[in-house]
Enzyme design. Structure first.
Site, PDB file in Angstrom:
ATOM      1  N   ASP A   1      43.113  42.776  43.286  1.00 45.23           N
ATOM      2  CA  ASP A   1      44.514  42.377  43.150  1.00 45.23           C
ATOM      3  C   ASP A   1      45.168  43.060  41.946  1.00 45.23           C
ATOM      4  O   ASP A   1      44.529  43.810  41.198  1.00 45.23           O
ATOM      5  CB  ASP A   1      44.566  40.843  43.040  1.00 45.23           C
ATOM      6  CG  ASP A   1      45.787  40.238  43.721  1.00 45.23           C
ATOM      7  OD1 ASP A   1      46.790  40.954  43.901  1.00 45.23           O
ATOM      8  OD2 ASP A   1      45.744  39.035  44.055  1.00 45.23           O
TER       9      ASP A   1
ATOM     10  N   TRP B   1      50.331  45.249  46.677  1.00 45.57           N
ATOM     11  CA  TRP B   1      51.558  44.813  47.367  1.00 45.57           C
ATOM     12  C   TRP B   1      52.501  45.967  47.730  1.00 45.57           C
ATOM     13  O   TRP B   1      53.706  45.757  47.941  1.00 45.57           O
ATOM     14  CB  TRP B   1      52.307  43.769  46.509  1.00 45.57           C
ATOM     15  CG  TRP B   1      51.395  42.801  45.835  1.00 45.57           C
ATOM     16  CD1 TRP B   1      50.439  42.040  46.469  1.00 45.57           C
ATOM     17  CD2 TRP B   1      51.295  42.487  44.441  1.00 45.57           C
ATOM     18  NE1 TRP B   1      49.767  41.276  45.547  1.00 45.57           N
ATOM     19  CE2 TRP B   1      50.276  41.520  44.295  1.00 45.57           C
ATOM     20  CE3 TRP B   1      51.984  42.928  43.297  1.00 45.57           C
ATOM     21  CZ2 TRP B   1      49.912  40.991  43.056  1.00 45.57           C
ATOM     22  CZ3 TRP B   1      51.627  42.388  42.066  1.00 45.57           C
ATOM     23  CH2 TRP B   1      50.604  41.438  41.949  1.00 45.57           C
TER      24      TRP B   1
ATOM     25  N   ASN C   1      53.292  50.540  44.330  1.00 47.11           N
ATOM     26  CA  ASN C   1      53.172  51.928  43.858  1.00 47.11           C
ATOM     27  C   ASN C   1      52.883  52.885  45.008  1.00 47.11           C
ATOM     28  O   ASN C   1      52.197  53.885  44.840  1.00 47.11           O
ATOM     29  CB  ASN C   1      52.068  52.025  42.805  1.00 47.11           C
ATOM     30  CG  ASN C   1      52.345  51.120  41.621  1.00 47.11           C
ATOM     31  OD1 ASN C   1      53.084  51.473  40.714  1.00 47.11           O
ATOM     32  ND2 ASN C   1      51.780  49.914  41.648  1.00 47.11           N
TER      33      ASN C   1
ATOM     34  N   ASP D   1      53.228  38.940  49.643  1.00 44.59           N
ATOM     35  CA  ASP D   1      52.429  37.999  50.428  1.00 44.59           C
ATOM     36  C   ASP D   1      53.152  37.462  51.660  1.00 44.59           C
ATOM     37  O   ASP D   1      54.336  37.137  51.625  1.00 44.59           O
ATOM     38  CB  ASP D   1      52.025  36.808  49.561  1.00 44.59           C
ATOM     39  CG  ASP D   1      50.994  37.200  48.509  1.00 44.59           C
ATOM     40  OD1 ASP D   1      50.658  38.398  48.406  1.00 44.59           O
ATOM     41  OD2 ASP D   1      50.524  36.298  47.801  1.00 44.59           O
TER      42      ASP D   1
HETATM   43  C1  GLA Z   1      48.072  37.639  45.339  1.00 46.81           C
HETATM   44  C2  GLA Z   1      47.614  38.298  46.635  1.00 46.81           C
HETATM   45  C3  GLA Z   1      47.225  37.230  47.624  1.00 46.81           C
HETATM   46  C4  GLA Z   1      46.118  36.370  47.052  1.00 46.81           C
HETATM   47  C5  GLA Z   1      46.572  35.762  45.732  1.00 46.81           C
HETATM   48  C6  GLA Z   1      45.443  35.063  45.006  1.00 46.81           C
HETATM   49  O1  GLA Z   1      49.264  36.934  45.535  1.00 46.81           O
HETATM   50  O2  GLA Z   1      48.613  39.132  47.141  1.00 46.81           O
HETATM   51  O3  GLA Z   1      46.808  37.806  48.845  1.00 46.81           O
HETATM   52  O4  GLA Z   1      44.972  37.147  46.864  1.00 46.81           O
HETATM   53  O5  GLA Z   1      47.076  36.761  44.845  1.00 46.81           O
HETATM   54  O6  GLA Z   1      45.835  34.504  43.788  1.00 46.81           O
END
Ligand code: GLA
Length: 400
Positions: A148, A182, A185, A203
């Site tokens: 992450d 996400w 970049n 997310d």
């Molecule tokens: C981010 C990720 C999620 C999950 C959470 C866990 O938001 O994008 O998919 O892994 O962290 O805290």
């Protein structure tokens, strides 16, 4: 001199063999389950064991689901030597024992960390400890790492993810590497040789088509994520996949919406990581997740992401070229009311500019298989007519 040369060549050969070992890990989009969407921080060895059992008992393993991934919050503290340990209350038997259990079921175990000093859930991240953590994961028998991007404090993403990639290679155990920054970049531009999959967006949330906001962050609905995949399909392929986030099937949307969500992720050649409680899922949820003909579209060996062929208001027609000249077609009704569709195949010959595959119903007759009705549905010699419920799909496979 000659010895030096031999050494260099040997090292290069070792590096190539190591890279090869990792290259072959995700020739088709990874399939499995991840704890986050349904359980958040509430993870434990009991949940993981029971989920592994349910993956087998439900037929999901036989349908192709393989990885059981523990997302955030499994962590305890680091010891004096900096070694990371799982939370002893939640994982009293330790990760090695859990991996052994998951492996005994013919499944694989995944884990989660973060490129920053802390994870999104505030647990220890891997920053500065990448090699040490990778060695720990390898020694436990971990097969998949989701990595992450919280608390990155201005790190450069390409460098941070490459460091962990190198650490995993050095640890030597083949581990699927899932980048989770996400899409911030543009990982599709640089991560092909870094990881096996990369998140393309923020997310997901279990809502088909809505806007939600929780102050500082806004989770994304299924349709919003679908729209954000625009222009990314050139970057996906065997070994390196765009990841539009984990599935919300069985997490509160209607059955029609779950079916549409799953179908579109199949059309996108997206990783299929179930995110629901497998121990108590309904028959409808299980039937969606285990539809083998839909999974086959997702797992097709060509590894080409589908594309939106046309849109007429709330109706979209998506196409995906498949191995051997077959095609998948998905009629998606995004609207609030049912929609009647008539589609003249013969007037819709298509050549995909990316894969150069041709769909030629003007010259050839394709057999039609309805993948949700699970029945043959005539040929492309006649126009296709159907009524598609609101927030649902008709998904077809067209074979020469
Ligand atoms: C981010 C990720 C999620 C999950 C959470 C866990 O938001 O994008 O998919 O892994 O962290 O805290």
């Amino acid at each position: 001199m000659r010895i030096a040369l031999a050494l260099v060549l040997t090292l290069a050969a070792c590096a190539a063999a190591r890279a090869q070992k990792f290259d072959d890990l995700a020739r088709t989009p990874p399939m499995g389950w991840n704890s986050w969407n349904r359980f958040g921080c509430d993870v434990s060895e009991r949940l993981i064991r029971e989920t592994a059992d349910a993956l087998v008992a439900s037929g999901m393993k036989d349908a192709g689901y393989q990885y059981v991934v523990i997302d955030d919050c499994w962590h305890g503290e680091r010891d004096e030597e900096g070694n990371i340990h799982p939370d002893a209350a939640r994982f009293p038997s330790g990760m090695k024992a859990l991996a052994d259990y998951v492996h005994s079921k013919g499944l694989k175990l995944g884990i989660y960390s973060d490129a920053g000093a802390k994870t999104c859930g505030g647990r220890p991240g891997s920053r500065g400890r990448e090699y040490q953590d990778a060695r720990a994961y390898a020694s436990w028998g971990i097969d998949y790492l989701k990595y992450d991007w919280c608390n990155n404090e201005g790190l450069k993403a390409e460098g941070a993810y490459t460091t962990m990639r190198d650490a995993l290679h050095a640890a030597g155990r083949p581990i699927v590497f899932s980048l989770c920054e996400w899409g911030s970049n543009k990982p599709w531009e640089w991560a092909k040789d870094v990881g096996h999959l990369w998140r393309t967006t923020g997310d997901i949330t279990a809502c088909f088509d809505c806007e939600k906001s929780y102050g500082t962050w806004s989770p994304l609905s299924v349709m919003r994520i679908l729209d954000l995949q625009k222009d990314l399909r050139a970057h996906t392929g065997p070994g390196h996949w765009n990841d539009p986030d984990m599935l919300e099937v069985g997490n509160g949307m209607t059955t029609n919406e779950d079916r549409a969500h799953f179908s579109m992720w199949a059309m996108l050649a997206a990783p299929l990581m179930a995110g629901n409680d497998l121990r108590s899922m309904s028959r409808e949820t299980r039937d969606i997740l285990t539809n083998r003909e839909v999974v086959a579209v997702n797992q097709d060996a060509l590894g080409v992401e589908g594309f939106k062929y046309l849109a007429e208001g709330a109706l979209e027609v998506w196409l995906k070229p498949l191995q051997g000249g077959d095609w998948a077609a998905c009629f998606l009704n995004r609207g609030e009311t049912p929609r009647a569709v008539t589609f003249e195949w013969k007037r819709n010959a298509v050549t995909d500019g990316l894969s150069h595959a041709s769909f030629s119903p003007d010259k050839l007759t394709y057999r039609i298989r309805d993948l949700w009705a699970k029945r043959d549905a005539g040929t492309t010699a006649a126009p296709f007519a159907a009524e598609i419920p609101s927030h649902d799909v008709v998904m077809l496979r067209l074979s020469k």
